[in-house]
Design an enzyme around this catalytic site. Structure first.
Site, PDB file in Angstrom:
ATOM      1  N   LEU A   1       0.848  -1.190   0.000  1.00 19.35           N
ATOM      2  CA  LEU A   1       0.000   0.000   0.000  1.00 19.35           C
ATOM      3  C   LEU A   1       0.885   1.243   0.000  1.00 19.35           C
ATOM      4  O   LEU A   1       1.632   1.485   0.937  1.00 19.35           O
ATOM      5  CB  LEU A   1      -0.910   0.020   1.237  1.00 19.35           C
TER       6      LEU A   1
ATOM      7  N   ARG B   1       3.241  15.325   6.052  1.00 15.23           N
ATOM      8  CA  ARG B   1       4.161  15.754   7.119  1.00 15.23           C
ATOM      9  C   ARG B   1       5.622  15.753   6.673  1.00 15.23           C
ATOM     10  O   ARG B   1       6.486  16.268   7.377  1.00 15.23           O
ATOM     11  CB  ARG B   1       3.971  14.882   8.365  1.00 15.23           C
TER      12      ARG B   1
ATOM     13  N   GLU C   1      -8.636   0.237  16.697  1.00 17.18           N
ATOM     14  CA  GLU C   1      -7.922   1.473  16.386  1.00 17.18           C
ATOM     15  C   GLU C   1      -7.995   2.419  17.582  1.00 17.18           C
ATOM     16  O   GLU C   1      -9.001   2.454  18.296  1.00 17.18           O
ATOM     17  CB  GLU C   1      -8.537   2.145  15.154  1.00 17.18           C
TER      18      GLU C   1
ATOM     19  N   LYS D   1      36.569   9.469 -12.831  1.00 16.13           N
ATOM     20  CA  LYS D   1      35.213   9.311 -13.372  1.00 16.13           C
ATOM     21  C   LYS D   1      35.273   8.548 -14.688  1.00 16.13           C
ATOM     22  O   LYS D   1      36.076   8.904 -15.562  1.00 16.13           O
ATOM     23  CB  LYS D   1      34.569  10.676 -13.603  1.00 16.13           C
TER      24      LYS D   1
ATOM     25  N   TYR E   1      36.594  17.649 -21.596  1.00 18.25           N
ATOM     26  CA  TYR E   1      35.329  18.304 -21.929  1.00 18.25           C
ATOM     27  C   TYR E   1      35.605  19.670 -22.536  1.00 18.25           C
ATOM     28  O   TYR E   1      36.416  20.433 -22.002  1.00 18.25           O
ATOM     29  CB  TYR E   1      34.528  18.448 -20.627  1.00 18.25           C
TER      30      TYR E   1
ATOM     31  N   SER F   1      57.044  17.076 -16.925  1.00 18.31           N
ATOM     32  CA  SER F   1      56.187  17.806 -15.977  1.00 18.31           C
ATOM     33  C   SER F   1      55.707  19.118 -16.574  1.00 18.31           C
ATOM     34  O   SER F   1      56.434  19.776 -17.306  1.00 18.31           O
ATOM     35  CB  SER F   1      56.983  18.133 -14.719  1.00 18.31           C
TER      36      SER F   1
HETATM   37  C1  UD1 Z   1      -2.717   1.584  10.505  1.00 13.97           C
HETATM   38  C2  UD1 Z   1      -3.519   0.459  11.149  1.00 13.97           C
HETATM   39  C3  UD1 Z   1      -3.133   0.364  12.619  1.00 13.97           C
HETATM   40  C4  UD1 Z   1      -1.661   0.129  12.758  1.00 13.97           C
HETATM   41  C5  UD1 Z   1      -0.870   1.214  12.043  1.00 13.97           C
HETATM   42  C6  UD1 Z   1       0.587   0.861  12.002  1.00 13.97           C
HETATM   43  C7  UD1 Z   1      -5.653   0.368   9.963  1.00 13.97           C
HETATM   44  C8  UD1 Z   1      -7.074   0.746   9.994  1.00 13.97           C
HETATM   45  N1  UD1 Z   1      -4.929   0.764  10.997  1.00 13.97           N
HETATM   46  O1  UD1 Z   1      -3.124   2.800  11.100  1.00 13.97           O
HETATM   47  O2  UD1 Z   1      -3.860  -0.672  13.257  1.00 13.97           O
HETATM   48  O3  UD1 Z   1      -1.295   0.068  14.130  1.00 13.97           O
HETATM   49  O4  UD1 Z   1      -1.312   1.338  10.687  1.00 13.97           O
HETATM   50  O5  UD1 Z   1       1.313   1.916  11.481  1.00 13.97           O
HETATM   51  O6  UD1 Z   1      -5.222  -0.276   9.028  1.00 13.97           O
HETATM   52  N2  UD1 Z   1      -3.331   3.684   2.937  1.00 13.97           N
HETATM   53  C9  UD1 Z   1      -3.762   3.651   1.638  1.00 13.97           C
HETATM   54  N3  UD1 Z   1      -5.048   3.986   1.361  1.00 13.97           N
HETATM   55  C10 UD1 Z   1      -5.930   4.345   2.333  1.00 13.97           C
HETATM   56  C11 UD1 Z   1      -5.472   4.387   3.655  1.00 13.97           C
HETATM   57  C12 UD1 Z   1      -4.174   4.049   3.935  1.00 13.97           C
HETATM   58  O7  UD1 Z   1      -2.985   3.322   0.742  1.00 13.97           O
HETATM   59  O8  UD1 Z   1      -7.078   4.608   1.980  1.00 13.97           O
HETATM   60  C13 UD1 Z   1      -1.948   3.310   3.226  1.00 13.97           C
HETATM   61  C14 UD1 Z   1      -1.130   4.474   3.763  1.00 13.97           C
HETATM   62  O9  UD1 Z   1      -0.446   5.119   2.703  1.00 13.97           O
HETATM   63  C15 UD1 Z   1      -0.164   3.794   4.703  1.00 13.97           C
HETATM   64  C16 UD1 Z   1      -0.953   2.595   5.217  1.00 13.97           C
HETATM   65  O10 UD1 Z   1      -1.967   2.354   4.260  1.00 13.97           O
HETATM   66  O11 UD1 Z   1       0.983   3.311   4.008  1.00 13.97           O
HETATM   67  C17 UD1 Z   1      -1.527   2.818   6.610  1.00 13.97           C
HETATM   68  O12 UD1 Z   1      -2.413   3.909   6.596  1.00 13.97           O
HETATM   69  P1  UD1 Z   1      -2.442   4.971   7.769  1.00 13.97           P
HETATM   70  O13 UD1 Z   1      -3.457   5.981   7.444  1.00 13.97           O
HETATM   71  O14 UD1 Z   1      -1.077   5.435   8.100  1.00 13.97           O
HETATM   72  O15 UD1 Z   1      -2.988   4.057   8.960  1.00 13.97           O
HETATM   73  P2  UD1 Z   1      -2.784   4.274  10.511  1.00 13.97           P
HETATM   74  O16 UD1 Z   1      -3.830   5.170  11.015  1.00 13.97           O
HETATM   75  O17 UD1 Z   1      -1.367   4.594  10.805  1.00 13.97           O
END
Ligand code: UD1
Ligand code: MG
Length: 449
Positions: free
Chosen positions: A11, A18, A158, A337, A373, A409
């Site tokens: 994902l 941030r 959560e 290089k 160059y 030289s």
């Molecule tokens: C998530 C977990 C949480 C865990 C934590 C660890 C869920 C609901 N919660 O929370 O239990 O402890 O990670 O870091 O899964 N992403 C997508 N599409 C979306 C939402 C998220 O691609 O619609 C990806 C984000 O880019 C990220 C990952 O999924 O890489 C986690 O999403 P994030 O929003 O950071 O979840 P957390 O609230 O941190």
């Protein structure tokens, strides 16, 4: 390792606001390699057969970086961020093809080890339906909590949805989850968005599975492995962990690091046993150092191959295409290089050697420059075996100095030098007897007036 087939879904749809960056979060680098590539490299090492990567809309750059590491990956776009379960379902097409195991990884969590992923696979192999990778958090704030009763994983809660007593749980969800390929779609399709964030939570997979009579278990890893990158401080923390692991690995493989904490590796740095690395050495991408070579203090290497027994530095710079032959010496303030320095050749002081070949046992005097160059093109300098280039010479490319030739030289060499001959390309020296004494006398007389 198991012979079951495995699909890994990464994902990577998060923007990472941030980071305060024009670059998406997963393309920031650790050890010179984008974060998402670290994730894919770990998954590859854990034996993934197929990859799916879920990216945000318009994120061709993320897709491209992923495909560099995992060329066969299928890329899916999540147009709306509706939650982690929704993100996984974007890869539905990949999930429709039969597969034994599916593991969901986060694109921003680069330090998970292949050994830990292998433990998730082993649990699936034993008949696990949902396997959650958990860890004991020093500070569990913000993480989903693993709710366990009588040794059974009941649910993941959560932070926002947890009761006060549930928040006291320190066993947390890393986010990485394994699924039996047979059941994953059935589970994900049953997840709803009735929660504090109104998102489709992947974590609800635990309760959904249990309601279907399937099992859910926990595999524990260490907190360090699950460090995610959300801001630049966390990026630096992950870099530090990566570097520390890499240094330890090098030392265990027989490399001497005199001051390990001052040596910085790229993700792909290759060092053989009996290499010695002095303090304050930085490796950019693409470096290979062979057995018995020594990299002296304060050197910077990138895209370079250092062969057996060569000595590089102190204060050397090897740029892409530098190929340093066996027992060759590259000394202080020497930049190489796109040049092959053949076996036993030496360039020990204050030189620039670019787009060149330096033959075996040739000696490059202090201050020698290949003028490669002209503002438009790059040209080649060829220096034969056993040639001797006098100090402070400029070799204006294209030019060829044949085997065994000498260059006086301070020469500016603009045409080829035949083998075993001497080339001198500089103003002839003239001595004027008594000139200095006469000059001093004249000036002193002027000053007294
Ligand atoms: C998530 C977990 C949480 C865990 C934590 C660890 C869920 C609901 N919660 O929370 O239990 O402890 O990670 O870091 O899964 N992403 C997508 N599409 C979306 C939402 C998220 O691609 O619609 C990806 C984000 O880019 C990220 C990952 O999924 O890489 C986690 O999403 P994030 O929003 O950071 O979840 P957390 O609230 O941190
Ligand atoms: Mg997160």
């Amino acid at each position: 390792m198991t012979d079951r087939s495995c699909l890994m879904i990464v994902l990577a749809a998060g923007e990472g606001t941030r980071m305060k960056s024009a670059l998406p979060k997963v393309l920031h680098e650790i050890a010179g390699r984008p974060i998402v590539q670290h994730v894919l490299a770990g998954a590859t090492a854990a034996g993934a057969d197929r990859f799916a990567v879920v990216v945000g809309p318009g994120r061709e750059d993320v897709a491209k970086a992923a495909l560099v590491q995992a060329p066969g990956a299928s890329v899916f776009v999540q147009s709306e961020r509706l939650g982690t379960a929704h993100a996984v379902l974007m890869a539905r097409e990949a999930l429709l093809e039969p597969v034994d195991d599916v593991i969901v990884l986060y694109g921003d969590t680069p330090l998970v080890t292949p050994a830990t992923l292998a433990r998730v696979r082993a649990e699936l192999d034993k008949g696990g339906h949902v396997v959650v990778l958990g860890f004991e958090a020093a500070n569990p704030m913000g993480y989903g909590r693993l709710l366990i009763q009588d040794g059974k994983l009941l649910a993941i809660r959560e932070e926002r949805d947890a009761t006060e007593s549930e928040r006291k749980v320190t066993l947390c969800n890393s986010g990485i989850m394994g699924f039996s390929g047979e059941h994953i779609l059935g589970i994900l399709d049953a997840i709803d968005n009735r929660n504090a964030k109104g998102e489709f939570y992947l974590t609800d997979a635990v309760e959904v599975a249990r309601a279907k009579g399937l099992n859910a278990t926990v595999v524990e890893g260490t907190e360090e492995e699950f460090l995610g990158v959300n801001d630049r401080r966390q990026l630096a923390t992950c870099e530090a962990v990566f570097q520390s692991r890499r240094r330890n690995q090098a030392m265990l493989e027989g490399v001497t690091l005199q001051a390990p904490e001052t040596v910085f590796f790229a993700a792909d740095t290759q060092l053989s046993a009996d290499v010695i690395i002095e303090p304050n050495v930085v490796f950019g991408p693409g470096v290979v150092v062979e057995r018995g070579a020594r990299i002296k203090a304060f050197s910077h290497l990138e895209g370079a191959h250092v062969r057996e027994g060569a000595i590089v530095g102190p204060y050397a710079r090897l740029r892409p295409g530098a190929d340093i032959g066996r027992s060759a010496h590259i000394g202080n303030f020497v930049e190489i290089k796109n040049a092959t320095i053949e076996d036993g050749a030496k360039a020990n002081h204050l030189s620039y050697i670019g787009d060149a070949r330096v033959g075996a046992k040739a000696n490059i005097g202090a201050g020698t420059i290949t003028c490669n160059y002209d503002g438009f093109g790059k040209y080649h300098t060829d220096i034969g075996a056993n040639a001797f280039i006098g100090s402070n010479s400029s070799l204006v490319a294209p030019v060829k100095i044949a085997d065994g030739a000498y260059v006086g030289s301070g020469s500016v060499i603009t045409s080829d030098v035949p083998a075993d001959s001497l080339a001198v390309g500089r103003g002839r020296q003239a001595n004027k007897d008594g000139w200095a004494a006469a000059f001093r006398q004249r000036m002193q007389a002027l000053k007294k007036r």
